[in-house]
Design a protein around this motif. Structure first.
Motif, PDB file in Angstrom:
ATOM      1  N   LYS A   1       0.829  -1.217   0.000  1.00  0.00           N
ATOM      2  CA  LYS A   1       0.000   0.000   0.000  1.00  0.00           C
ATOM      3  C   LYS A   1       0.859   1.260   0.000  1.00  0.00           C
ATOM      4  N   SER A   2       1.966   1.231   0.738  1.00  0.00           N
ATOM      5  CA  SER A   2       2.849   2.396   0.786  1.00  0.00           C
ATOM      6  C   SER A   2       3.479   2.654  -0.575  1.00  0.00           C
ATOM      7  N   CYS A   3       3.856   1.594  -1.279  1.00  0.00           N
ATOM      8  CA  CYS A   3       4.422   1.755  -2.625  1.00  0.00           C
ATOM      9  C   CYS A   3       3.405   2.389  -3.567  1.00  0.00           C
ATOM     10  N   ALA A   4       2.161   1.898  -3.516  1.00  0.00           N
ATOM     11  CA  ALA A   4       1.126   2.438  -4.395  1.00  0.00           C
ATOM     12  C   ALA A   4       0.850   3.906  -4.075  1.00  0.00           C
ATOM     13  N   LYS A   5       0.760   4.241  -2.780  1.00  0.00           N
ATOM     14  CA  LYS A   5       0.521   5.635  -2.399  1.00  0.00           C
ATOM     15  C   LYS A   5       1.691   6.515  -2.842  1.00  0.00           C
ATOM     16  N   TYR A   6       2.902   6.000  -2.711  1.00  0.00           N
ATOM     17  CA  TYR A   6       4.072   6.786  -3.142  1.00  0.00           C
ATOM     18  C   TYR A   6       3.966   7.122  -4.621  1.00  0.00           C
ATOM     19  N   LEU A   7       3.636   6.136  -5.436  1.00  0.00           N
ATOM     20  CA  LEU A   7       3.596   6.355  -6.879  1.00  0.00           C
ATOM     21  C   LEU A   7       2.556   7.400  -7.264  1.00  0.00           C
ATOM     22  N   TYR A   8       1.383   7.314  -6.669  1.00  0.00           N
ATOM     23  CA  TYR A   8       0.336   8.283  -6.994  1.00  0.00           C
ATOM     24  C   TYR A   8       0.738   9.692  -6.566  1.00  0.00           C
ATOM     25  N   ASN A   9       1.460   9.803  -5.454  1.00  0.00           N
ATOM     26  CA  ASN A   9       1.894  11.122  -4.988  1.00  0.00           C
ATOM     27  C   ASN A   9       3.091  11.654  -5.770  1.00  0.00           C
ATOM     28  N   ALA A  10       3.890  10.757  -6.346  1.00  0.00           N
ATOM     29  CA  ALA A  10       5.124  11.176  -7.027  1.00  0.00           C
ATOM     30  C   ALA A  10       4.891  11.660  -8.449  1.00  0.00           C
ATOM     31  N   VAL A  11       3.736  11.349  -9.012  1.00  0.00           N
ATOM     32  CA  VAL A  11       3.487  11.687 -10.413  1.00  0.00           C
ATOM     33  C   VAL A  11       3.656  13.181 -10.653  1.00  0.00           C
ATOM     34  N   GLU A  12       3.101  14.003  -9.771  1.00  0.00           N
ATOM     35  CA  GLU A  12       3.195  15.454  -9.974  1.00  0.00           C
ATOM     36  C   GLU A  12       4.617  15.959  -9.816  1.00  0.00           C
ATOM     37  N   MET A  13       5.368  15.409  -8.848  1.00  0.00           N
ATOM     38  CA  MET A  13       6.717  15.902  -8.583  1.00  0.00           C
ATOM     39  C   MET A  13       7.726  15.454  -9.633  1.00  0.00           C
ATOM     40  N   THR A  14       7.441  14.369 -10.346  1.00  0.00           N
ATOM     41  CA  THR A  14       8.353  13.918 -11.402  1.00  0.00           C
ATOM     42  C   THR A  14       8.006  14.517 -12.756  1.00  0.00           C
ATOM     43  N   ASP A  15       7.024  15.406 -12.769  1.00  0.00           N
ATOM     44  CA  ASP A  15       6.611  16.036 -14.019  1.00  0.00           C
ATOM     45  C   ASP A  15       7.329  17.360 -14.254  1.00  0.00           C
ATOM     46  N   LYS A  16       8.234  17.727 -13.350  1.00  0.00           N
ATOM     47  CA  LYS A  16       8.924  19.015 -13.482  1.00  0.00           C
ATOM     48  C   LYS A  16      10.323  18.902 -12.898  1.00  0.00           C
ATOM     49  N   ARG A  17      11.183  19.815 -13.290  1.00  0.00           N
ATOM     50  CA  ARG A  17      12.533  19.863 -12.741  1.00  0.00           C
ATOM     51  C   ARG A  17      12.481  20.289 -11.274  1.00  0.00           C
ATOM     52  N   SER A  18      13.263  19.620 -10.457  1.00  0.00           N
ATOM     53  CA  SER A  18      13.410  20.010  -9.056  1.00  0.00           C
ATOM     54  C   SER A  18      14.658  19.323  -8.517  1.00  0.00           C
ATOM     55  N   PRO A  19      15.160  19.747  -7.344  1.00  0.00           N
ATOM     56  CA  PRO A  19      16.325  19.060  -6.766  1.00  0.00           C
ATOM     57  C   PRO A  19      16.026  17.614  -6.379  1.00  0.00           C
ATOM     58  N   TYR A  20      14.744  17.247  -6.354  1.00  0.00           N
ATOM     59  CA  TYR A  20      14.347  15.906  -5.927  1.00  0.00           C
ATOM     60  C   TYR A  20      14.097  14.964  -7.104  1.00  0.00           C
ATOM     61  N   LEU A  21      14.296  15.424  -8.320  1.00  0.00           N
ATOM     62  CA  LEU A  21      13.871  14.661  -9.491  1.00  0.00           C
ATOM     63  C   LEU A  21      14.500  13.275  -9.533  1.00  0.00           C
TER      64      LEU A  21
ATOM     65  N   LEU B   1       6.222  -3.825  -6.244  1.00  0.00           N
ATOM     66  CA  LEU B   1       4.850  -4.190  -6.605  1.00  0.00           C
ATOM     67  C   LEU B   1       4.834  -5.288  -7.665  1.00  0.00           C
ATOM     68  N   TRP B   2       5.788  -5.247  -8.573  1.00  0.00           N
ATOM     69  CA  TRP B   2       5.879  -6.317  -9.574  1.00  0.00           C
ATOM     70  C   TRP B   2       6.214  -7.659  -8.914  1.00  0.00           C
ATOM     71  N   LEU B   3       7.153  -7.630  -7.955  1.00  0.00           N
ATOM     72  CA  LEU B   3       7.462  -8.857  -7.223  1.00  0.00           C
ATOM     73  C   LEU B   3       6.223  -9.383  -6.494  1.00  0.00           C
ATOM     74  N   ALA B   4       5.505  -8.484  -5.825  1.00  0.00           N
ATOM     75  CA  ALA B   4       4.302  -8.896  -5.105  1.00  0.00           C
ATOM     76  C   ALA B   4       3.251  -9.449  -6.058  1.00  0.00           C
ATOM     77  N   ASP B   5       3.121  -8.829  -7.225  1.00  0.00           N
ATOM     78  CA  ASP B   5       2.130  -9.280  -8.202  1.00  0.00           C
ATOM     79  C   ASP B   5       2.467 -10.665  -8.740  1.00  0.00           C
ATOM     80  N   ASN B   6       3.749 -11.017  -8.720  1.00  0.00           N
ATOM     81  CA  ASN B   6       4.176 -12.339  -9.196  1.00  0.00           C
ATOM     82  C   ASN B   6       4.332 -13.346  -8.058  1.00  0.00           C
TER      83      ASN B   6
END
Length: 401
Positions: free
Chosen positions: A312-332, A346-351
């Motif tokens: 669940k934490s991985c999925a929440k991270y991905l949904y929250n990261a979409v906006e921050m990876t759409d622009k240049r920043s020191p965190y990119l 998540l791929w490991l868990a899915d398999n």
């Protein structure tokens, strides 16, 4: 101050002072962050015409000037920020380490009375920026030695009312970075492997946690998770980002929420890895599928609960990261690396049959992340490598057409 330096630069274009380098770095960062045309790999869009002379000046000063200056520290930190925006973490760290070492030289004369030494505001801000940039949990690199000063240095003084909020965000991010380092060292550090009675069973830092045994791992992850929740609740209510995926008002809050889910995923990741490793390959017994004894990490309800928390934490991270990876920043770079790590977990868990029911539909979020990374994936970049890996992941939910 910057306006004065800029005016001098306009009048005397051939200036070779450190203030010139600072101005050029600011221009390069401005060019890099404001380009909206999608030309992310051209020299003009990347601000090279400004950054190259800036780098030449500061490296000349670094090599040939024997008296350290706070101006050179600032220029190097701006260069570190520029490289971070480009997604070049090692170059960014190198510039920050140069700046940290110069700052250590500056305070050397005050070492006998450091607790009562007076530091100018510019020195305080320079120190904390050095500390923040160099303190990167994701990189196992040599440290400059500036970290111990953090216990003795004051925080910068607010210069306007908005600084109070920024100071809270800064302190919260500083604390979560310390916790992330503690998590990495506690679960994946080399000293953990040395504790194992059979060191040959631990094949690398990502498997160091196997040396702990199930009960110690459960106790350790529970304590780290408690510290994470304590950090979260310590943030004042009026700036604390709510958990979940609701929109947030600014990037500082988004960063804190991403750090929270990154830490939660890393704390519980060993349980997902062990569940995946226990799945036997064709012709292999379940006992030999794990590097531990077959009973060591049996999938009890408690272990499955830990796996579900990680997923669940991985999925929440991905949904929250979409906006921050759409622009240049020191965190990119950091956020793109974490996106890839989450997708791999998540791929490991899915398999893994026992974990598949906990994995949400992944095709849509995988495509969103891939689209963001492809935006920065110039040839031979880490972003291109990440995009290539993510594109090859196949999840069990049907492909969207």
């Amino acid at each position: 101050m910057f306006e004065t330096w800029q005016a001098q630069l306009i009048q005397e274009k051939s200036m070779e002072e450190i203030e010139t380098s600072i101005c050029y770095c600011v221009y390069a960062l401005g060019t890099l962050c404001t380009d909206q045309g999608g030309n992310y790999d051209t020299d003009e869009a990347l601000g090279y015409q400004f950054f190259q002379p800036a780098l030449r000046i500061m490296l000349h000063k670094l090599v040939w000037e024997f008296r350290p200056s706070i101006g050179l520290c600032q220029a190097l930190l701006l260069a570190a920020s520029y490289f971070a925006h480009l997604g070049r973490p090692l170059h960014s760290w190198k510039m920050a380490q140069f700046s940290s070492r110069i700052f250590l030289t500056l305070v050397e004369s005050r070492k006998h009375n450091l607790s009562t030494a007076h530091f100018e505001e510019v020195e305080l801000r320079t120190f904390w920026q050095c500390f923040t940039v160099e303190w990167i949990a994701e990189l196992d690199v040599p440290r400059s030695g500036i970290e111990p000063l953090a216990d003795k240095m004051q925080l910068p003084h607010p210069t306007d009312p908005a600084d109070n909020e920024n100071t809270i965000y800064f302190m919260a991010e500083h604390a979560i970075r310390q916790l992330l380092n503690r998590i990495h060292n506690s679960l994946y550090g080399p000293e953990i492997m040395q504790m194992s009675p059979n060191p040959e069973t631990s094949r690398g830092p990502n498997q160091a946690w196997q040396s702990l045994g199930l009960q110690r791992l459960l106790n350790l992850t529970a304590e780290l998770d408690r510290q994470l929740e304590a950090w979260y609740t310590s943030i004042p209510d009026w700036v604390r980002p709510p958990k979940g995926t609701v929109p947030l008002p600014n990037d500082r809050a988004r960063v804190l929420r991403l750090r929270y889910y990154a830490a939660r995923h890393i704390i519980h990741r060993p349980f997902v890895l062990q569940a995946a490793f226990r799945q036997p390959a064709e012709g292999q017994s379940p006992a030999s599928a794990s590097m531990l004894s077959p009973e060591a990490y049996s999938e009890t309800p408690l272990v499955l609960e830990k796996c579900e928390t990680c997923i669940k934490s991985c999925a929440k991270y991905l949904y929250n990261a979409v906006e921050m990876t759409d622009k240049r920043s020191p965190y990119l770079w950091t956020f793109s690396q974490s996106c890839m790590a989450c997708l791999l977990v998540l791929w490991l868990a899915d398999n893994t049959p026992s974990l598949r029911p906990y994995v949400p539909p992944m095709q849509a979020v995988q495509n969103m992340v891939l689209a963001r990374l492809a935006k920065w994936a110039i040839k031979d970049s880490t972003f291109a490598a990440e995009a290539h890996i993510i594109k090859r992941l196949v999840f069990s939910d049907p492909m969207e057409t």
